[in-house]
Design a protein around this motif. Structure first.
Motif, PDB file in Angstrom:
ATOM      1  N   GLU A   8       0.844  -1.186   0.000  1.00  0.00           N
ATOM      2  CA  GLU A   8       0.000   0.000   0.000  1.00  0.00           C
ATOM      3  C   GLU A   8       0.886   1.246   0.000  1.00  0.00           C
ATOM      4  OE1 GLU A   8      -2.664  -0.276   3.309  1.00  0.00           O
ATOM      5  OE2 GLU A   8      -3.371  -2.278   2.763  1.00  0.00           O
ATOM      6  N   HIS A   9       0.302   2.383  -0.348  1.00  0.00           N
ATOM      7  CA  HIS A   9       1.088   3.622  -0.447  1.00  0.00           C
ATOM      8  C   HIS A   9       1.756   3.984   0.882  1.00  0.00           C
ATOM      9  CE1 HIS A   9      -0.166   4.428  -4.532  1.00  0.00           C
ATOM     10  NE2 HIS A   9      -1.428   4.256  -4.193  1.00  0.00           N
ATOM     11  N   ARG A  10       1.130   3.636   1.993  1.00  0.00           N
ATOM     12  CA  ARG A  10       1.707   3.952   3.303  1.00  0.00           C
ATOM     13  C   ARG A  10       2.999   3.176   3.577  1.00  0.00           C
ATOM     14  NH1 ARG A  10      -0.016  -0.159   7.097  1.00  0.00           N
ATOM     15  NH2 ARG A  10      -1.652  -1.490   6.201  1.00  0.00           N
ATOM     16  N   ASP A  11       3.276   2.162   2.772  1.00  0.00           N
ATOM     17  CA  ASP A  11       4.466   1.329   2.966  1.00  0.00           C
ATOM     18  C   ASP A  11       5.704   1.880   2.264  1.00  0.00           C
ATOM     19  OD1 ASP A  11       2.902  -0.651   4.321  1.00  0.00           O
ATOM     20  OD2 ASP A  11       2.260  -1.446   2.365  1.00  0.00           O
ATOM     21  N   LEU A  12       5.575   2.998   1.557  1.00  0.00           N
ATOM     22  CA  LEU A  12       6.650   3.456   0.679  1.00  0.00           C
ATOM     23  C   LEU A  12       7.997   3.564   1.384  1.00  0.00           C
ATOM     24  CD1 LEU A  12       7.777   4.509  -1.964  1.00  0.00           C
ATOM     25  CD2 LEU A  12       6.911   6.777  -1.372  1.00  0.00           C
ATOM     26  N   ASP A  13       8.062   4.229   2.517  1.00  0.00           N
ATOM     27  CA  ASP A  13       9.350   4.443   3.182  1.00  0.00           C
ATOM     28  C   ASP A  13       9.978   3.119   3.610  1.00  0.00           C
ATOM     29  OD1 ASP A  13       9.211   7.170   2.835  1.00  0.00           O
ATOM     30  OD2 ASP A  13       8.425   7.576   4.838  1.00  0.00           O
ATOM     31  N   ASP A  14       9.168   2.219   4.152  1.00  0.00           N
ATOM     32  CA  ASP A  14       9.692   0.913   4.568  1.00  0.00           C
ATOM     33  C   ASP A  14      10.188   0.109   3.372  1.00  0.00           C
ATOM     34  OD1 ASP A  14       9.167   1.410   7.205  1.00  0.00           O
ATOM     35  OD2 ASP A  14       7.441   0.058   7.369  1.00  0.00           O
ATOM     36  N   ALA A  38       5.988   4.157  -7.908  1.00  0.00           N
ATOM     37  CA  ALA A  38       5.245   3.765  -9.103  1.00  0.00           C
ATOM     38  C   ALA A  38       4.913   2.277  -9.063  1.00  0.00           C
ATOM     39  CB  ALA A  38       6.064   4.094 -10.349  1.00  0.00           C
ATOM     40  N   ARG A  39       5.810   1.494  -8.489  1.00  0.00           N
ATOM     41  CA  ARG A  39       5.573   0.046  -8.362  1.00  0.00           C
ATOM     42  C   ARG A  39       4.365  -0.215  -7.454  1.00  0.00           C
ATOM     43  NH1 ARG A  39       9.537  -4.105  -8.335  1.00  0.00           N
ATOM     44  NH2 ARG A  39       8.516  -6.094  -8.742  1.00  0.00           N
ATOM     45  N   ILE A  40       4.275   0.529  -6.358  1.00  0.00           N
ATOM     46  CA  ILE A  40       3.131   0.383  -5.451  1.00  0.00           C
ATOM     47  C   ILE A  40       1.846   0.812  -6.159  1.00  0.00           C
ATOM     48  CG2 ILE A  40       2.105   1.152  -3.283  1.00  0.00           C
ATOM     49  CD1 ILE A  40       4.972   1.581  -2.233  1.00  0.00           C
ATOM     50  N   ALA A  41       1.906   1.944  -6.861  1.00  0.00           N
ATOM     51  CA  ALA A  41       0.733   2.435  -7.587  1.00  0.00           C
ATOM     52  C   ALA A  41       0.275   1.418  -8.627  1.00  0.00           C
ATOM     53  CB  ALA A  41       1.055   3.772  -8.248  1.00  0.00           C
ATOM     54  N   ARG A  42       1.227   0.767  -9.271  1.00  0.00           N
ATOM     55  CA  ARG A  42       0.882  -0.228 -10.288  1.00  0.00           C
ATOM     56  C   ARG A  42       0.169  -1.424  -9.668  1.00  0.00           C
ATOM     57  NH1 ARG A  42       3.950  -4.077 -13.279  1.00  0.00           N
ATOM     58  NH2 ARG A  42       5.882  -3.510 -12.202  1.00  0.00           N
ATOM     59  N   THR A  43       0.580  -1.797  -8.454  1.00  0.00           N
ATOM     60  CA  THR A  43      -0.099  -2.877  -7.741  1.00  0.00           C
ATOM     61  C   THR A  43      -1.552  -2.499  -7.459  1.00  0.00           C
ATOM     62  OG1 THR A  43       1.917  -3.710  -6.685  1.00  0.00           O
ATOM     63  CG2 THR A  43      -0.156  -4.175  -5.564  1.00  0.00           C
ATOM     64  N   ARG A  44      -1.742  -1.283  -6.944  1.00  0.00           N
ATOM     65  CA  ARG A  44      -3.109  -0.850  -6.621  1.00  0.00           C
ATOM     66  C   ARG A  44      -3.971  -0.780  -7.891  1.00  0.00           C
ATOM     67  NH1 ARG A  44      -3.013  -2.615  -2.031  1.00  0.00           N
ATOM     68  NH2 ARG A  44      -5.213  -1.959  -2.057  1.00  0.00           N
TER      69      ARG A  44
END
Length: 342
Positions: A8-14, A38-44
């Motif tokens: 999820e987008h909230r996971d970006l920093d981790d 962008a990888r996270i956005a693509r998952t969503r």
């Protein structure tokens, strides 16, 4: 408790912290925060059905629910090579023969290939070094296969996985220095990064179009062909136990082996089971088999690893386990033994 779920987008920093720790040689994890976002956005967007097949991909995270921190990642690409070329070397043979000279010699070759175009790919597996215990690595890798088993129609009939090839402590690839460097005039880290961020057109423009004789490479480069990085050995053996095999394809940068299997032959597809949930205060603790337990909810997919007893198609879960999986009494879950021999 450890749980695997969609990124999820909230996971970006981790997630980006893990990308940085992964170092050089993980082509699918370029050290670029925008690419990670962008990888996270693509998952969503994949989950929402907004992307064409060639753009679809799933990024999973392993979260320590007590620390509320992502400590591992893994991914599946739905169909590689449909939007940009997907290259590897095929390790083949050429025969040189002369009856007059009574010479018959078989020589191993490398031939630039796009044979895996359209295949689904297991990729981007990385686990924080501080959490490489308690079967977390196996859990993180095999959860992807359980997802494929649950949603087979979302994937292609051939599944592949490119394994990280050998490089030294300084990130130098013997294979790259012996071969690729001569055609690209850039170091291994730069070529690997450019490929990871999608700038792969240079491969087609600069790579040789004719077979390369392996015997002409330095001995040390020949020796690392189809060899995996020491840190990748456990992941290699895990995928082998799940039905993937090396069939003569290697990475063009570091010569790491590619594994492949027909989707129908994956252990998770053949042996995973659907069982009913029974929520109890004190689940039986006499079980000897570790199971991956998944809720089979496409949009809110969750998997835990638990030492569980299965009786007559029923699995006992504690309140905490059920809440983590987001399941209720009498719901059904998919299970798979962690180890292929069990």
């Amino acid at each position: 408790m450890m749980v695997i779920r969609h990124a999820e987008h909230r996971d970006l920093d981790d997630i980006y912290a893990l990308v940085v720790k992964s170092g050089i040689g993980m082509t699918s994890l370029p050290q670029n925060k925008e690419a990670t976002a962008a990888r996270i956005a693509r998952t969503r967007n994949t989950l929402e059905g907004q992307l064409a097949k060639g753009e679809q991909g799933y990024l999973f995270v392993l979260e320590d629910t007590e620390l509320k921190r992502v400590v591992g990642i893994s991914a599946i690409e739905v169909a590689v090579g449909l939007l940009e070329p997907f290259y590897n070397f095929h390790v083949g043979q050429q025969v040189h023969a002369s009856q007059a000279l009574k010479v018959y010699k078989t020589l191993n070759t490398l031939f630039l290939s796009n044979d895996y175009t359209g295949c689904s790919e297991l990729c981007s597996l990385f686990l924080d070094a501080d959490f490489r215990a308690n079967n977390n690595g196996k859990f993180l890798s095999k959860a992807r296969l359980l997802f494929i088993a649950a949603f087979q129609s979302c994937f292609e009939q051939k599944i592949i996985a490119e394994m990280r090839g050998f490089s030294d402590a300084d990130g130098q690839s013997v294979f790259w220095n012996a071969l690729g460097h001569h055609f690209f005039s850039m170091d291994f880290a730069t070529a690997d990064y450019l490929s990871g961020v999608g700038q792969k057109v240079f491969i087609a423009e600069l790579m040789p179009r004719f077979p390369l004789y392996i015997d002409l490479l330095p001995a040390e480069a020949q020796q690392v062909i189809a060899q995996v990085h020491p840190h990748t050995q456990p992941a290699y053996h895990v995928l082998q136990s799940e039905g993937l095999e090396y069939q003569g394809y290697i990475d063009i940068f570091d010569a790491g082996p590619s594994l492949e299997a027909e989707l129908k032959n994956l252990r998770a597809v053949k042996t995973s089971q659907i069982v009913q949930v029974k929520i109890v205060k004190n689940p039986e603790q006499q079980a000897t088999v570790d199971y991956l337990i998944a809720n089979d909810q496409y949009h809110d997919y969750r998997v835990i690893l638990n030492n569980s007893t299965i009786k007559q198609g029923v699995i006992e879960l504690s309140d905490e386990q059920a809440q983590t999986l987001e399941v209720k009494q009498d719901n059904r879950v998919r299970i798979l033994s962690l180890n292929a021999s069990e």
